[in-house]
Design a protein around this motif. Structure first.
Motif, short mmCIF file in Angstrom:
data_model
loop_
_atom_site.label_atom_id
_atom_site.label_comp_id
_atom_site.label_asym_id
_atom_site.label_seq_id
_atom_site.Cartn_x
_atom_site.Cartn_y
_atom_site.Cartn_z
N GLU A 123 -10.43 -0.66 -1.21
CA GLU A 123 -9.72 -1.65 -2.02
C GLU A 123 -9.53 -2.96 -1.25
OE1 GLU A 123 -5.96 -1.51 -5.09
OE2 GLU A 123 -5.96 -0.19 -3.35
N SER A 145 -6.99 3.12 1.75
CA SER A 145 -6.93 1.78 1.14
C SER A 145 -8.10 0.89 1.55
CB SER A 145 -5.63 1.09 1.54
OG SER A 145 -4.51 1.88 1.23
N PHE A 188 0.81 -1.22 0.00
CA PHE A 188 0.00 0.00 0.00
C PHE A 188 0.84 1.28 0.00
CE2 PHE A 188 -2.62 -3.35 1.73
CZ PHE A 188 -3.78 -3.20 1.00
#
Length: 302
Positions: free
Chosen positions: A267, A264, A159
C-alpha cells in the motif's frame, strides 16, 4: 485506515488531472451538439437560448484547456500503442474494485456516478488511460525501501487497525415499524431488500442499508453500542437514536491491530509511486510531445 482513503483519493486526482474536463464538460458538449446548431436548449419568458450560444460560452470558458487535455490523451494513446502497452479487463476490474471499496460498494458507486452524470463506461475509459500513463512512466519511477520505511514511521498511526464493524441498517420512524420489519427478517426476508423498501435513510437505502466499515466514535453512541455488541450475522432489536429507530445487521468485524510495516508495504509503495507519477507526468508529456506534429485549429473555431 485513513491511508487507504488517502490512496484512493490520490488515484482519483490523477484521473482528474488528465481527464476530468474531457469526461465532464466536453463529453457533455458532444451530447448537446449532435443536432442542428440552432436548436433551442432553453428559454426565459420566451427568449430563446440556442445550442450555438451554449457552445460559444463553453468554448470560451474551457475550450483550450479541454483541447489540451484531448491532445495529451491522444499522445498517451499513441505512445502506449508504440510501446505495445495493453490494459486487460482484469486490471480494469481491479481498479474499479478499489473505487467500490472506497464508496461503500458497487451499487453506491454507480449511484454517485449517475448523480454526477458519469457512466460506468466513462469511468472505465478514464481508468484505462490512467493505467496507460502508469505503465508508460513506470520505468522512470523508483520507490526505495528507505522511502517506504520513512513514510511508515512518519505516518505510523495511519497504519494502526482500529476495531471496526461492517454493518447495514434500516431506519424507520417508530418502534412499531421496526418490530414489524424484524418479524419479516425472522421469517427469512432479505435485509437489503427490506432496507430498500422501508428505510428512511436516503443515503443508504438504495444500497440495501450498507454502511461499510466504521470505527468506534463514528456513529451516535446508542447505534455504536448496539453494533459493536452484535455477533456477525446477528440483527439487533430496535435501537432508538435521534434519527428514529434502527435495525442493525453486522456483516463483518475487524479486531484492533498495531501498525505492521510488512503488511503495509504494498500500500505504501503504491501511494509513493502515485505521488511521483503526478510529479513526473507533465515533464514527460512535454518531452514526448516533441516527437509529434501537433496542429491546433481551435483559434479558427466559430
Amino acid at each position: 485506515m485513513r491511508l487507504r482513503k488517502r490512496l484512493t483519493r490520490q488515484k482519483a486526482v490523477i484521473v482528474l488531472i488528465i481527464l476530468s474536463l474531457v469526461s465532464g464538460v466536453f463529453l457533455g458538449v458532444r451530447q448537446f451538439f449532435t443536432g442542428p446548431r440552432s436548436t433551442v436548449v432553453a428559454s426565459v419568458n420566451g427568449e430563446k437560448i440556442t445550442k450555438d450560444e451554449l457552445y460559444q460560452l463553453l468554448l470560451s470558458q474551457a475550450g483550450q484547456q479541454g483541447l489540451n487535455l484531448l491532445i495529451a490523451q491522444k499522445i498517451v494513446d499513441l505512445e502506449a500503442k508504440k510501446q505495445k502497452i495493453t490494459i486487460t479487463e482484469a486490471e480494469i476490474e481491479e481498479a474499479l474494485a478499489k473505487y467500490y471499496d472506497y464508496y461503500g460498494g458497487e451499487e453506491s458507486f454507480t449511484q454517485i456516478m449517475a448523480v454526477r452524470g458519469t457512466s460506468l463506461a466513462e469511468v472505465k475509459k478514464n481508468i484505462v488511460n490512467t493505467l496507460k500513463i502508469k505503465k508508460l512512466l513506470e520505468p522512470k519511477i523508483k520507490v526505495t525501501e528507505e522511502e517506504m520505511k520513512a513514510f511508515f514511521e512518519k505516518n505510523k498511526e495511519d497504519f494502526a487497525q482500529k476495531e471496526q464493524v461492517k454493518a447495514r441498517h434500516i431506519l424507520v420512524a417508530t418502534e412499531k415499524e421496526a418490530k414489524e420489519i424484524k418479524e419479516k427478517l425472522a421469517k427469512g426476508e432479505d435485509f437489503a431488500a427490506l432496507a430498500k423498501e422501508y428505510s428512511l435513510d436516503e443515503s443508504t437505502k438504495n444500497n440495501g442499508g450498507q454502511l461499510g466499515f466504521f470505527n468506534r466514535g463514528d456513529m451516535t453512541p446508542e447505534f455504536e453500542k448496539a453494533a459493536f455488541a452484535l455477533a456477525v450475522g446477528e440483527v439487533s432489536a430496535p435501537v432508538k437514536t435521534e434519527y428514529g429507530y434502527h435495525l442493525i445487521k453486522v456483516e463483518e468485524k475487524k479486531q484492533a491491530a498495531a501498525p505492521d510495516y510488512e503488511k503495509s508495504k504494498a500500500e505504501i509503495k503504491e501511494y509513493l509511486f502515485n505521488q511521483k507519477l503526478q510529479a513526473e507526468y507533465n515533464p514527460w508529456l512535454q518531452e514526448v510531445s516533441k516527437q509529434y506534429e501537433i496542429e491546433n485549429f481551435l483559434t479558427n473555431a466559430s
